[in-house]
Design an enzyme around this catalytic site. Structure first.
Site, mmCIF file in Angstrom:
data_model
loop_
_atom_site.group_PDB
_atom_site.id
_atom_site.type_symbol
_atom_site.label_atom_id
_atom_site.label_comp_id
_atom_site.label_asym_id
_atom_site.label_seq_id
_atom_site.Cartn_x
_atom_site.Cartn_y
_atom_site.Cartn_z
ATOM 1 N N HIS A 2 1.409 -0.738 -0.099
ATOM 2 C CA HIS A 2 0.046 0.099 -0.311
ATOM 3 C C HIS A 2 0.565 1.204 -0.104
ATOM 4 O O HIS A 2 0.633 2.417 0.622
ATOM 5 C CB HIS A 2 -0.865 0.357 1.064
ATOM 6 C CG HIS A 2 -1.749 -1.193 1.228
ATOM 7 N ND1 HIS A 2 -3.056 -1.067 0.492
ATOM 8 C CD2 HIS A 2 -2.133 -2.005 1.292
ATOM 9 C CE1 HIS A 2 -4.038 -2.601 0.397
ATOM 10 N NE2 HIS A 2 -2.971 -2.861 1.636
ATOM 11 N N TYR A 32 3.442 -4.863 9.688
ATOM 12 C CA TYR A 32 3.021 -3.324 10.019
ATOM 13 C C TYR A 32 4.432 -2.784 10.564
ATOM 14 O O TYR A 32 4.773 -1.672 10.400
ATOM 15 C CB TYR A 32 1.974 -2.820 9.845
ATOM 16 C CG TYR A 32 1.034 -3.765 9.319
ATOM 17 C CD1 TYR A 32 0.456 -4.936 8.243
ATOM 18 C CD2 TYR A 32 -0.642 -2.752 9.309
ATOM 19 C CE1 TYR A 32 -0.218 -5.426 7.193
ATOM 20 C CE2 TYR A 32 -1.799 -3.633 8.191
ATOM 21 C CZ TYR A 32 -1.370 -4.401 7.416
ATOM 22 O OH TYR A 32 -2.181 -4.564 6.146
#
Ligand code: HEM
Length: 359
Positions: A69, A336
């Protein structure tokens, strides 16, 4: 390294299922040898570090940017709770009233300058700042199910779909992946059946993972949430504009006309609905509570101190919302964090999406 959409679950969206060119087996042999040397065939060696190394190998290193992303823009606005969510959860965010929100719209894939296109999964990540100082973070995608059931499947898919000769994935490797992961093949079929919207503002974003909502009496309910667009649905055009940033530019134009809104829908799981497998949809007739309205008022280019420097870890939850047994949740949290740790220490360059600078 080109700026083409990176090989990730983005490749499995409808128009990306183009015929793949035929390629020899040399690359597979090289990958297999490499994998063997590194001990990658042993699932115990798959950790967040290895996963992020693999994103970097597949997409190239883009210092300062998210490893997935990567192309995105910051958003700001607020959430108006109507109180209906209190039936399921004691989380403060469901008390009637308004809380500030910031977040990020993005395209799935590890290339920060990839051209906008219909093949890329669109995402919305949000941070709700609650009055008692708690925060709720969530990342949602515009697909109906997640094509990968756990970290191992994601890792296998990254390697299977990495560009081979001609910049396309090797069809033999893709077939082998799908044969080894029938749940992914089924999820992709579901994704293919969905009509996608024309832009960011009229897309519905799904949290996909299940969570446990805990009410004031301590009762737990399985929930999957979505942000349902208020803007009227319009289909993706057959011939998308050629401009590299057309989706982000259209979003900026849309917000220049006024705020865009989404309704927070809480789908209630029934006994037997899977909470540990995001590749499986829940029945479409599950009751869904409209818990309130998200209003997105403004965009900003990624910059120091705004959404650029936030980790939208799905396990950052307020009291009243707890993780489910979905293995993707802890995998996401670990990965993440590793992506964030690496990018936080790297030199920054301007993002491809620039708001208010003619970009
Ligand atoms: C094992 C599975 C997954 C892996 C390895 C993975 C990997 C990643 C990585 C590395 C990032 C960048 C994080 C950062 O630097 O801040 C990211 C962002 C994101 N992921 Fe995942 N992901 C996984 C599953 C999912 C699932 C199930 C969803 C479902 C909604 C999801 C939605 C998102 C969103 C919306 C973002 C963008 C957040 C932002 O804008 O900062 N991911 N993912």
């Amino acid at each position: 390294m080109s700026d083409q959409p990176s090989p990730s679950y983005a490749l499995f969206t409808p128009r990306s299922l183009r015929p793949l060119s035929l390629i020899g087996f040399v690359l597979i042999a090289i990958t297999a040898a490499f994998a063997w040397t590194g001990g990658w065939f042993n699932s115990s060696h798959l950790d967040a570090d290895r996963m992020i190394d693999t994103f970097e190998e597949v997409n190239g290193l883009h210092p300062g940017f998210r490893r997935n992303h990567a192309k995105g823009v910051c958003l700001s606005g607020w959430f108006d709770s109507n109180g209906a969510g209190q039936r399921l959860s004691s989380a403060q965010v469901f008390t009637p009233g308004r809380v500030p929100v910031f977040g990020r719209f993005a395209l799935a894939g590890g290339m920060p300058a990839m051209p906008d296109g219909p093949e890329a999964v669109r995402s919305m990540a949000l941070n709700f700042t609650l009055p008692d100082g708690e925060v709720w973070r969530t990342g949602m995608n515009d697909i109906p199910v997640f094509p990968l059931k756990d970290a191992r499947a994601f890792y296998d898919e990254l390697l299977a779909t990495r560009p081979a000769a001609g910049g396309k994935p090797d069809p033999a490797r893709v077939s082998a992946f799908l044969a080894a992961h029938p749940e992914s093949a089924k999820a992709i079929a579901l994704i293919k059946d969905v009509e996608f919207s024309s832009g960011f503002a009229n897309a519905t974003y799904n949290g996909l993972n299940a969570f446990r909502f805990i009410d004031a009496a301590g009762h737990a309910t399985p929930v999957r949430w979505s942000m349902r667009a208020v803007d009227a649905f319009e289909r993706e055009p057959e011939q998308p504009p050629k401009d590299k940033n057309y989706l982000f530019d259209e979003l900026a134009t849309r917000l220049a006309r006024g705020p865009a809104q989404w309704q927070l829908m809480l789908a209630i799981g029934q006994p037997g609905d899977p909470t540990n497998d995001a590749t499986l949809a829940w029945p479409a007739d599950r009751e869904a509570i409209d818990a309130g309205t998200l209003t997105v008022e403004a965009l900003a280019s990624e910059a120091a101190g705004n959404c650029r420097d936030i980790n939208f870890d799905p396990l950052v939850l307020p009291a009243g919302i707890e993780p489910s047994d979905d293995p993707l949740l802890s995998a996401r949290s670990g990965v993440y964090s590793e992506s964030f740790t690496r990018r936080a220490g790297e030199k920054k360059t301007p993002s491809a999406v620039q708001i208010g600078k003619g970009g």
